[in-house]
Design a protein around this motif. Structure first.
Motif, mmCIF file in Angstrom:
data_model
loop_
_atom_site.group_PDB
_atom_site.id
_atom_site.type_symbol
_atom_site.label_atom_id
_atom_site.label_comp_id
_atom_site.label_asym_id
_atom_site.label_seq_id
_atom_site.Cartn_x
_atom_site.Cartn_y
_atom_site.Cartn_z
ATOM 1 N N ILE A 209 0.839 -1.203 0.000
ATOM 2 C CA ILE A 209 0.000 0.000 0.000
ATOM 3 C C ILE A 209 0.876 1.256 0.000
ATOM 4 O O ILE A 209 0.633 2.212 -0.735
ATOM 5 N N GLY A 210 1.935 1.224 0.843
ATOM 6 C CA GLY A 210 2.846 2.362 0.901
ATOM 7 C C GLY A 210 3.515 2.627 -0.437
ATOM 8 O O GLY A 210 3.636 3.777 -0.872
ATOM 9 N N ALA A 211 3.961 1.547 -1.103
ATOM 10 C CA ALA A 211 4.613 1.697 -2.402
ATOM 11 C C ALA A 211 3.639 2.271 -3.431
ATOM 12 O O ALA A 211 3.980 3.161 -4.217
ATOM 13 N N ILE B 166 1.765 7.014 -6.691
ATOM 14 C CA ILE B 166 0.753 7.904 -7.260
ATOM 15 C C ILE B 166 0.723 9.268 -6.577
ATOM 16 O O ILE B 166 -0.143 10.090 -6.849
ATOM 17 N N GLY B 167 1.676 9.480 -5.670
ATOM 18 C CA GLY B 167 1.852 10.804 -5.096
ATOM 19 C C GLY B 167 0.969 11.160 -3.925
ATOM 20 O O GLY B 167 0.830 12.334 -3.584
ATOM 21 N N ILE B 168 0.362 10.157 -3.262
ATOM 22 C CA ILE B 168 -0.444 10.430 -2.071
ATOM 23 C C ILE B 168 0.478 10.540 -0.866
ATOM 24 O O ILE B 168 1.293 9.649 -0.606
ATOM 25 N N LEU C 44 2.151 10.869 2.970
ATOM 26 C CA LEU C 44 2.124 10.038 4.164
ATOM 27 C C LEU C 44 1.093 10.514 5.195
ATOM 28 O O LEU C 44 0.457 9.666 5.842
ATOM 29 N N PRO C 45 0.879 11.813 5.416
ATOM 30 C CA PRO C 45 -0.120 12.218 6.414
ATOM 31 C C PRO C 45 -1.511 11.634 6.155
ATOM 32 O O PRO C 45 -2.145 11.099 7.061
ATOM 33 N N ALA C 46 -1.993 11.702 4.911
ATOM 34 C CA ALA C 46 -3.307 11.137 4.588
ATOM 35 C C ALA C 46 -3.313 9.627 4.813
ATOM 36 O O ALA C 46 -4.289 9.059 5.334
ATOM 37 N N HIS C 47 -2.228 8.992 4.441
ATOM 38 C CA HIS C 47 -2.065 7.552 4.642
ATOM 39 C C HIS C 47 -2.193 7.210 6.131
ATOM 40 O O HIS C 47 -2.921 6.292 6.525
ATOM 41 N N LEU C 48 -1.502 7.945 6.981
ATOM 42 C CA LEU C 48 -1.501 7.657 8.413
ATOM 43 C C LEU C 48 -2.853 7.929 9.067
ATOM 44 O O LEU C 48 -3.236 7.228 10.007
ATOM 45 N N PHE C 49 -3.581 8.913 8.579
ATOM 46 C CA PHE C 49 -4.907 9.177 9.144
ATOM 47 C C PHE C 49 -5.834 7.972 8.941
ATOM 48 O O PHE C 49 -6.580 7.580 9.842
ATOM 49 N N VAL D 38 17.719 3.981 -6.481
ATOM 50 C CA VAL D 38 16.429 3.641 -7.074
ATOM 51 C C VAL D 38 15.377 4.615 -6.545
ATOM 52 O O VAL D 38 15.639 5.421 -5.653
ATOM 53 N N THR D 39 14.166 4.546 -7.112
ATOM 54 C CA THR D 39 13.099 5.442 -6.684
ATOM 55 C C THR D 39 12.561 5.022 -5.322
ATOM 56 O O THR D 39 12.793 3.902 -4.862
ATOM 57 N N GLU D 40 11.798 5.923 -4.683
ATOM 58 C CA GLU D 40 11.166 5.594 -3.408
ATOM 59 C C GLU D 40 10.228 4.402 -3.560
ATOM 60 O O GLU D 40 10.160 3.535 -2.686
ATOM 61 N N ALA D 41 9.503 4.338 -4.687
ATOM 62 C CA ALA D 41 8.589 3.215 -4.920
ATOM 63 C C ALA D 41 9.353 1.897 -5.002
ATOM 64 O O ALA D 41 8.918 0.877 -4.457
#
Length: 395
Positions: free
Chosen positions: A157-159, A164-166, A168-173, A249-252
């Motif tokens: 999910i994190g990758a 897609i540029g979402i 981390l704050p929205a993810h953590l909520f 490499v990229t973050e993804a």
């Protein structure tokens, strides 16, 4: 555990414990897979990121010594409820702090998050060992497979969200909301245990707890688990960042590398029980530590992404079984299981939580990828001392 623990109730407790382990892994990976995003948002060096991770570790290390006592006093179900609420609120705090780009707010929130995670981890390991004994069969590796499975899902999910540029704050909520609901609901299926007033509890000052901390076998198992959990914790916290920095490499792709590590651990935990039954704990422990050492070395020296992926997979296979085997070994004697599981879990989580931040400080000097080689020594110590986990003779 009460006499009302029917086979159906025990199965329900095992499933609920399995799911709570999985949610725990999901929460952890949702943070770990996106550590590169945190370093970028807050403009941190590896050493400064290590300092943030140390805040989480300190919170957990404060909670761990009292976790057994709290679990014995209010029960595993209520401990998970309290811990889950603390973790959910702290995750929301991390999200708000990252939105405001405040390092101090993130540090405080991670400290509180660590308290919740520390209580949560010990409580579910005690519950898992208790259910395992009542079922009469080994389930601890599968429970930890649930943690790894949840972590794999969290990493994927994190990758995907990073790709897609979402943020981390929205993810953590969202994760905070999931934790708040799941940890209040699932523990209702745990098998209740009513502490006897005349019996020693998990209090750090009780005779039973003091005996556990002075028991030679328990402490040696703790050292083995310490080496194993350092191996796992370093992988969880630093594989994504080491791949991004060392392999460029990229973050993804870094998150995908971490997901590969977690997937290898998950598969081994689901199916490794057969190996334990066939060859015994000691042989499997030594084989696990050898595989972790080889995989770690390959990851550090690999010149290409694909070779590094092979190393990460072997590292994950090696890191998979040592912690659940340590929990089962600590619980071999049901009479002292709660206190000894608490001791071994506390020792193990010292490495799991405190080791990776220290690697971050070392990473400032030699690079985080090279710093990972420092865990080779604890791996070798765990390999040598693996004999301490030999099952106790049946009475």
């Amino acid at each position: 555990m009460t006499a009302t623990a029917t086979p159906a109730r025990l199965r329900a407790a095992a499933i609920a414990t399995f799911l709570v382990f999985g949610i725990n892994g999901l929460v952890f990976a949702s943070w770990a897979a996106r550590i590169p995003a945190v370093t970028e948002t807050l403009s941190l060096t590896p050493g400064q990121m290590g300092g943030l991770l140390l805040c989480l570790a300190v919170g957990s290390l404060i909670a761990l010594p009292t976790a057994g006592f709290i679990t014995e006093r209010i029960g595993a179900a209520n401990t998970v409820r309290v811990a889950g609420l603390i973790a959910a609120l702290a995750a929301a705090g991390v999200a708000l702090s990252l939105s405001a780009a405040t390092t101090m707010g993130t540090a405080v929130s991670l400290f509180i998050f660590g308290i919740g995670i520390g209580l949560w981890d010990v409580a579910i390991n005690i519950e898992g060992a208790h259910v395992e004994h009542r079922l009469g069969r080994t389930i601890m590796p599968q429970l930890h497979a649930a943690f790894s499975g949840g972590a794999f899902l969290g990493a994927i999910i994190g990758a995907g969200l990073a790709n897609i540029g979402i943020g981390l704050p929205a993810h953590l909520f969202v994760i905070a909301a999931v934790v708040a609901v799941a940890t209040q609901w699932l523990p209702r299926y745990f098998v209740p245990r009513i502490p006897e007033p005349t019996q020693p509890t998990g209090d750090v000052a009780s005779p039973q707890a003091r005996s556990a901390w002075s028991d030679r076998r328990t402490l040696l198992i703790g050292v083995v688990v310490l080496g194993a959990t350092l191996t796992e914790g370093a992988g969880n916290d630093w594989i994504a960042k080491a791949a991004v920095d060392g392999l460029e490499v990229t973050e993804a792709n870094g998150a995908f590398m971490f997901a590969t590590f977690v997937l290898a651990m998950t598969a081994m935990r689901f199916f490794g029980g057969r190996a334990i039954d066939a060859f015994g704990r000691v042989v499997v422990l030594r084989g696990s530590m050898a595989a972790a050492a080889i995989g770690l070395t390959v990851f550090v020296v690999a010149p290409t992404l694909w070779l590094a992926l092979i190393g990460v997979a072997l590292w994950g296979v090696g890191a998979a079984l040592a912690f659940p085997m340590g929990m089962s070994a600590a619980a071999d004697d049901p009479k002292h299981a709660a206190a000894r599981v608490s001791v071994v879990a506390t020792i193990g989580y010292v490495a799991f939580l405190a080791g990776p931040p220290l690697l971050g400080f070392l990473g400032d000097a030699v690079g985080i990828r090279g710093a990972l080689l420092a865990i080779g020594l604890p791996i070798l110590v765990a390999l040598v001392l693996a004999g301490a986990a030999k099952p106790l003779p049946k009475k």
